[in-house]
Design a protein around this motif. Structure first.
Motif, PDB file in Angstrom:
ATOM      1  N   ALA A   1      38.773 -56.761  28.802  1.00 20.36           N
ATOM      2  CA  ALA A   1      37.830 -57.244  29.828  1.00 20.36           C
ATOM      3  C   ALA A   1      37.883 -58.361  30.343  1.00 20.36           C
ATOM      4  O   ALA A   1      38.973 -59.326  29.844  1.00 20.36           O
ATOM      5  CB  ALA A   1      36.541 -57.217  29.026  1.00 20.36           C
ATOM      6  N   SER A   2      37.362 -58.494  31.349  1.00 17.39           N
ATOM      7  CA  SER A   2      37.246 -59.949  32.476  1.00 17.39           C
ATOM      8  C   SER A   2      36.000 -60.756  31.997  1.00 17.39           C
ATOM      9  O   SER A   2      35.087 -60.317  31.485  1.00 17.39           O
ATOM     10  CB  SER A   2      37.203 -59.442  33.733  1.00 17.39           C
TER      11      SER A   2
ATOM     12  N   ASP B   1      32.158 -59.738  32.289  1.00 12.62           N
ATOM     13  CA  ASP B   1      32.182 -58.276  32.135  1.00 12.62           C
ATOM     14  C   ASP B   1      30.920 -58.232  31.138  1.00 12.62           C
ATOM     15  O   ASP B   1      30.762 -59.049  30.050  1.00 12.62           O
ATOM     16  CB  ASP B   1      33.367 -57.664  31.542  1.00 12.62           C
TER      17      ASP B   1
ATOM     18  N   SER C   1      27.582 -61.013  29.248  1.00 16.10           N
ATOM     19  CA  SER C   1      28.616 -61.827  30.178  1.00 16.10           C
ATOM     20  C   SER C   1      29.517 -62.496  29.281  1.00 16.10           C
ATOM     21  O   SER C   1      29.404 -63.394  28.812  1.00 16.10           O
ATOM     22  CB  SER C   1      27.830 -62.778  31.175  1.00 16.10           C
TER      23      SER C   1
END
Lengths: 107, 122
Positions: free
Chosen positions: A13-14, A17, A77
């Motif tokens: 994931a970034s 995300d 987040s």
């Protein structure tokens, strides 16, 4: 023993995300489910207890939900410091058991 | 803030006894509000509860290890200890001590010690 199964076993994931990790119990454990974060070379750190209660000092971007046999840990987040392995643990019956972990990696 | 610290040999020979101690600071092992636990993690693998002790007089251990495990408390030193006998290479792991609340269920493990690697090898 109650078997705890986490999915996925790993994910990429970034930063920023929203990620959701799943933990399933082999039988109902009510809400007796805890989540931990572990970074390489360090001890696990308690994030969530009793399925949805945030441990003191843990950022509010972490949240837990579920009851019975299906539970989730959500990071609203993802931050750079959140890349780690996450474990669930049932406290309903003897022996207390852990899932095999979900590794969250940087995409 | 309570802290836990494991200590003991990092290398144990097969068939011998693994002995570890956890020193508690910032709190007391005589607390009637907590259990004291040992948990291990083989290299690259997940977490396994070994057992717990309650100062009030009860000890519990994983059924698969029960015959080999002794957990005890030394209130005078504010420590609790683990002895695991007849060790094999399968007992090689990072061993953690941790605290958990005295409840109807097993509760959550917090805080944890930093962990100590024990290797079983000749």
């Amino acid at each position: 023993d109650i078997q705890m199964t986490q999915s996925p076993s790993s994910l990429s994931a970034s930063v920023g995300d929203r990620v959701t990790l799943t933990c399933r119990a082999s039988q109902s454990i009510n809400n007796f489910l805890n989540w931990y974060q572990q970074k390489p070379g360090t001890a696990p750190k308690l994030l969530i207890y009793a399925a949805s209660s945030l441990q003191s000092g843990v950022p509010s971007r972490f949240s837990g939900s579920g009851s019975g046999t299906h539970f989730t840990l959500t990071v609203s987040s993802l931050q750079p410091e959140d890349f780690a392995t996450y474990y669930c643990q049932q406290s309903y019956s003897t022996p207390p058991t852990f899932g095999q972990g979900t590794r969250v990696e940087i995409k | 803030q309570q802290q836990l610290q494991e200590s003991g040999p990092g290398l144990v020979e097969p068939s011998e006894t693994l002995s570890l101690t956890c020193t508690v600071s910032g709190g007391s092992v005589t607390s009637y509000s907590h259990y004291w636990a040992w948990i291990r993690q083989p290299p690259g693998k997940g977490l396994e509860w070994i057992g717990s002790i309650y100062y009030g007089g009860s000890t519990y251990s994983d059924p698969s290890l029960k015959s080999r495990v002794i957990i005890s408390v030394d209130a005078s030193k504010n420590q609790f200890s683990l002895k695991l006998n007849s060790v094999t290479a399968a007992d090689t792991a990072v061993y953690y001590c941790a605290r958990h609340p005295y409840r109807s269920d097993w509760g959550w493990f917090d805080p944890w010690g930093q962990g100590t690697l024990v290797t079983v090898s000749s």
